[in-house]
Design a protein around this motif. Sequence first.
Motif, PDB file in Angstrom:
ATOM      1  N   ALA A   1     -18.247   0.204  15.513  1.00 56.37           N
ATOM      2  CA  ALA A   1     -17.362   0.354  14.353  1.00 56.37           C
ATOM      3  C   ALA A   1     -17.183  -1.032  13.746  1.00 56.37           C
ATOM      4  N   ILE A   2     -17.523  -1.166  12.459  1.00 58.24           N
ATOM      5  CA  ILE A   2     -17.442  -2.484  11.823  1.00 58.24           C
ATOM      6  C   ILE A   2     -16.164  -2.546  10.978  1.00 58.24           C
ATOM      7  N   VAL A   3     -15.282  -3.468  11.336  1.00 55.46           N
ATOM      8  CA  VAL A   3     -14.010  -3.604  10.632  1.00 55.46           C
ATOM      9  C   VAL A   3     -13.991  -4.938   9.887  1.00 55.46           C
ATOM     10  N   GLY A   4     -13.922  -4.901   8.565  1.00 56.86           N
ATOM     11  CA  GLY A   4     -13.802  -6.124   7.771  1.00 56.86           C
ATOM     12  C   GLY A   4     -12.332  -6.505   7.669  1.00 56.86           C
ATOM     13  N   VAL A   5     -12.027  -7.782   7.918  1.00 55.87           N
ATOM     14  CA  VAL A   5     -10.638  -8.250   7.838  1.00 55.87           C
ATOM     15  C   VAL A   5     -10.593  -9.320   6.767  1.00 55.87           C
ATOM     16  N   THR A   6      -9.929  -9.019   5.666  1.00 57.56           N
ATOM     17  CA  THR A   6      -9.922  -9.966   4.556  1.00 57.56           C
ATOM     18  C   THR A   6      -8.490 -10.296   4.141  1.00 57.56           C
ATOM     19  N   GLY A   7      -8.352 -11.293   3.301  1.00 59.98           N
ATOM     20  CA  GLY A   7      -7.023 -11.717   2.866  1.00 59.98           C
ATOM     21  C   GLY A   7      -7.008 -13.205   2.634  1.00 59.98           C
ATOM     22  N   PRO A   8      -6.010 -13.685   1.901  1.00 59.05           N
ATOM     23  CA  PRO A   8      -5.937 -15.119   1.589  1.00 59.05           C
ATOM     24  C   PRO A   8      -5.779 -15.953   2.853  1.00 59.05           C
ATOM     25  N   PRO A   9      -6.119 -17.241   2.785  1.00 59.59           N
ATOM     26  CA  PRO A   9      -5.941 -18.101   3.958  1.00 59.59           C
ATOM     27  C   PRO A   9      -4.460 -18.222   4.303  1.00 59.59           C
ATOM     28  N   GLY A  10      -4.189 -18.414   5.570  1.00 62.82           N
ATOM     29  CA  GLY A  10      -2.822 -18.691   5.988  1.00 62.82           C
ATOM     30  C   GLY A  10      -1.958 -17.478   6.296  1.00 62.82           C
ATOM     31  N   VAL A  11      -2.478 -16.271   6.062  1.00 53.66           N
ATOM     32  CA  VAL A  11      -1.648 -15.086   6.301  1.00 53.66           C
ATOM     33  C   VAL A  11      -1.673 -14.651   7.759  1.00 53.66           C
ATOM     34  N   GLY A  12      -2.574 -15.225   8.525  1.00 54.53           N
ATOM     35  CA  GLY A  12      -2.622 -14.889   9.949  1.00 54.53           C
ATOM     36  C   GLY A  12      -3.700 -13.889  10.316  1.00 54.53           C
ATOM     37  N   LYS A  13      -4.802 -13.890   9.563  1.00 57.78           N
ATOM     38  CA  LYS A  13      -5.903 -12.965   9.866  1.00 57.78           C
ATOM     39  C   LYS A  13      -6.449 -13.177  11.277  1.00 57.78           C
TER      40      LYS A  13
ATOM     41  N   ILE B   1     -10.405 -24.153   0.114  1.00 54.47           N
ATOM     42  CA  ILE B   1     -11.242 -23.048  -0.351  1.00 54.47           C
ATOM     43  C   ILE B   1     -11.253 -23.005  -1.868  1.00 54.47           C
ATOM     44  N   MET B   2     -10.144 -23.431  -2.460  1.00 50.92           N
ATOM     45  CA  MET B   2     -10.094 -23.521  -3.920  1.00 50.92           C
ATOM     46  C   MET B   2     -10.231 -24.986  -4.291  1.00 50.92           C
ATOM     47  N   GLU B   3     -11.087 -25.255  -5.259  1.00 51.22           N
ATOM     48  CA  GLU B   3     -11.313 -26.639  -5.648  1.00 51.22           C
ATOM     49  C   GLU B   3     -10.112 -27.200  -6.400  1.00 51.22           C
TER      50      GLU B   3
ATOM     51  N   VAL C   1     -16.265 -15.593   8.914  1.00 54.53           N
ATOM     52  CA  VAL C   1     -16.934 -16.341   7.851  1.00 54.53           C
ATOM     53  C   VAL C   1     -15.889 -16.967   6.941  1.00 54.53           C
ATOM     54  N   ASP C   2     -14.733 -17.233   7.533  1.00 54.48           N
ATOM     55  CA  ASP C   2     -13.643 -17.863   6.795  1.00 54.48           C
ATOM     56  C   ASP C   2     -13.607 -19.329   7.186  1.00 54.48           C
ATOM     57  N   PRO C   3     -13.980 -20.229   6.258  1.00 51.26           N
ATOM     58  CA  PRO C   3     -14.032 -21.651   6.622  1.00 51.26           C
ATOM     59  C   PRO C   3     -12.664 -22.204   6.997  1.00 51.26           C
ATOM     60  N   SER C   4     -11.590 -21.512   6.598  1.00 54.20           N
ATOM     61  CA  SER C   4     -10.254 -22.020   6.904  1.00 54.20           C
ATOM     62  C   SER C   4      -9.705 -21.392   8.182  1.00 54.20           C
ATOM     63  N   SER C   5     -10.500 -20.508   8.803  1.00 55.10           N
ATOM     64  CA  SER C   5     -10.026 -19.815   9.996  1.00 55.10           C
ATOM     65  C   SER C   5      -9.927 -20.748  11.187  1.00 55.10           C
ATOM     66  N   PRO C   6      -8.908 -20.550  12.013  1.00 54.08           N
ATOM     67  CA  PRO C   6      -8.853 -21.335  13.255  1.00 54.08           C
ATOM     68  C   PRO C   6     -10.072 -21.084  14.143  1.00 54.08           C
ATOM     69  N   PHE C   7     -10.697 -19.917  14.026  1.00 54.76           N
ATOM     70  CA  PHE C   7     -11.936 -19.671  14.770  1.00 54.76           C
ATOM     71  C   PHE C   7     -12.982 -20.710  14.374  1.00 54.76           C
ATOM     72  N   SER C   8     -13.065 -20.964  13.058  1.00 52.61           N
ATOM     73  CA  SER C   8     -14.074 -21.889  12.550  1.00 52.61           C
ATOM     74  C   SER C   8     -13.768 -23.317  12.955  1.00 52.61           C
ATOM     75  N   LYS C   9     -12.480 -23.603  13.058  1.00 52.99           N
ATOM     76  CA  LYS C   9     -12.106 -24.984  13.331  1.00 52.99           C
ATOM     77  C   LYS C   9     -12.141 -25.298  14.812  1.00 52.99           C
ATOM     78  N   GLY C  10     -12.414 -24.281  15.610  1.00 50.78           N
ATOM     79  CA  GLY C  10     -12.456 -24.522  17.038  1.00 50.78           C
ATOM     80  C   GLY C  10     -11.043 -24.609  17.614  1.00 50.78           C
ATOM     81  N   ALA C  11     -10.059 -24.725  16.721  1.00 50.12           N
ATOM     82  CA  ALA C  11      -8.662 -24.786  17.162  1.00 50.12           C
ATOM     83  C   ALA C  11      -8.183 -23.354  17.321  1.00 50.12           C
TER      84      ALA C  11
END
Lengths: 328, 328
Positions: free
Chosen positions: A52-64, B187-189, A87-97
């Motif tokens: 089951a593929i679940v897309g999770v979207t939303g602005p940065p900082g909302v706690g996705k 994410i926003m320039e 694939v969220d560059p601002s995600s803590p997953f991406s930052k390793g944090a």
Amino acid sequence: MARREWPLEELTAGVRAGDRRALARAISLVENGDPLAYPLVRELYSETGRAAIVGVTGPPGVGKSSLVGALVAHLRALGRTIGVVSVDPSSPFSKGALLGDRIRLADHFNDPGVYIRSMSSRGHLGGVAESTLQAVLLLDASGKDIVFVETVGAGQSDVEVTGIADTVLLVLMPGSGDSIQALKAGIMEIPDVIAINKMDHPAAKTMLNEVRSIVRLAEPDRRPPIVLTDAVRGENVAELWEKLEEHRVALESDGRLEERRRRNLAGEVFAIASSRARSHLDAAVRGDPELARLLDAVERRELDPLSAVREIMEKVFEVDGREKAREV
Amino acid sequence: MARREWPLEELTAGVRAGDRRALARAISLVENGDPLAYPLVRELYSETGRAAIVGVTGPPGVGKSSLVGALVAHLRALGRTIGVVSVDPSSPFSKGALLGDRIRLADHFNDPGVYIRSMSSRGHLGGVAESTLQAVLLLDASGKDIVFVETVGAGQSDVEVTGIADTVLLVLMPGSGDSIQALKAGIMEIPDVIAINKMDHPAAKTMLNEVRSIVRLAEPDRRPPIVLTDAVRGENVAELWEKLEEHRVALESDGRLEERRRRNLAGEVFAIASSRARSHLDAAVRGDPELARLLDAVERRELDPLSAVREIMEKVFEVDGREKAREV
């Protein structure tokens, strides 16, 4: 972990068995646009379509990410296996944090039933749409029950990425005024399920009412359920998962899941092909002094942009670059 | 107004003279992807590059159109001529509802020194990027001093459109939490100038502080000025224009304007060519049963997406669809 070379056959078998080192290697190949990634996914493709593929979207900082972490914890307790692609560059997953034990996601890194991976958007031919799709297919083939794809975005440029999902979850929080406006204006598509995270915020109730009033504008059978959550405390996470699962079950029961997947896959093929066409264009112009001269002429206002486009299209794609608007 | 046919020569002369009926007809040709649009813009292109192009972006509902209306009123009082192109589907310009005398924009519809036009995003070959660029070039050639391009967006999918602008103005309002987060997350320039509209809102001061703290993270010479405005009452509109003009003067004085325009034009040519490549792809697959069969095979999980992409690329563009990631 020492880097080792994997023969293709062993790598395929490793992914199929859900071996995390094999998965890690396979997704790296995909991410780097390595030629080996191609036969690997081709080999495994017939075994996909089960997750089951679940897309999770939303602005940065909302706690996705926190919410995905909480869903993972909940689903692990139910014995389900999970993949996460961010694939969220601002995600803590991406930052390793990984927010340590706050969302207790770090725990999952040693859990063989969970595989979490953030995708860089560094460019290769088919772009991020391509590597994300391939990574999701690999996780699907590895036998994960559920794959989450986390993307940022106000519902626009991430279209291609949420276009993989069976179910799209939009996460908002009190203060997400711009997303509310975008939903209201019809610029952001209505998702399948909405979570309003940080439910203890004093403005949460106001946000809930606003979201409700927008959702009421949709067709009755297209109105997404809205769940108030608190990812950090794990509140209403079980209810959220219930809504996500209900959506998928409903899709499945009346054949819409198959239809949606057909549309999604066709959309993905187009997105990847366009992305490759663009890369091809880029490389061609950079490598061809004659085409570079065209751009110079445009910049000197000697040649108009559309004439330049026409010449580039003819040269690069052997396509007639003239307007044929009536046809398309 | 009765529809009349314009011979190309007369239309060119009409646009050049700033005749509003000629402009209206010319932009309609562009918008409809009419074959006549092409020689028209080609003819006029050498006369462009004189107008100051200001991109106005920001989430829906923050008052972009009202602010543009207020800037138009201010600039008309200074004797400047103005074009406005709106590519925001949620804009009151697009809806024909011009807020009447609230922003007194309706007045400008009879003012020969102002031309306002909203672009539909209905598809033709080069997409909205192409028709917007062409419309801006026509307004530039018609002798307008300043051309505003209004776009919605959280700074992502509108890249191609703000890519036309010499100066980018981001409009926010108290409550624009998602945009703040997107700016913070990178994410926003960061734009050239920021307006916080609806300055009388109780949360305006908080928003100003938040924006300030983000802007401070940028390089000192890249920190945009922030102006608190009230478009409806016309407050601080003169100050906002001053900042917009200062930005352009600074660009001009050290040669960065030319450099930016070179980059913008090259970017536009790429955007239009990619958009056309995508339309071409779309038409080819729809018109070719063999290609449609490829998609069917993908949907049945018999052929993996990347193999389909490869075959489509080879057939449609006569391009080798295999990975050549190292090259690009």
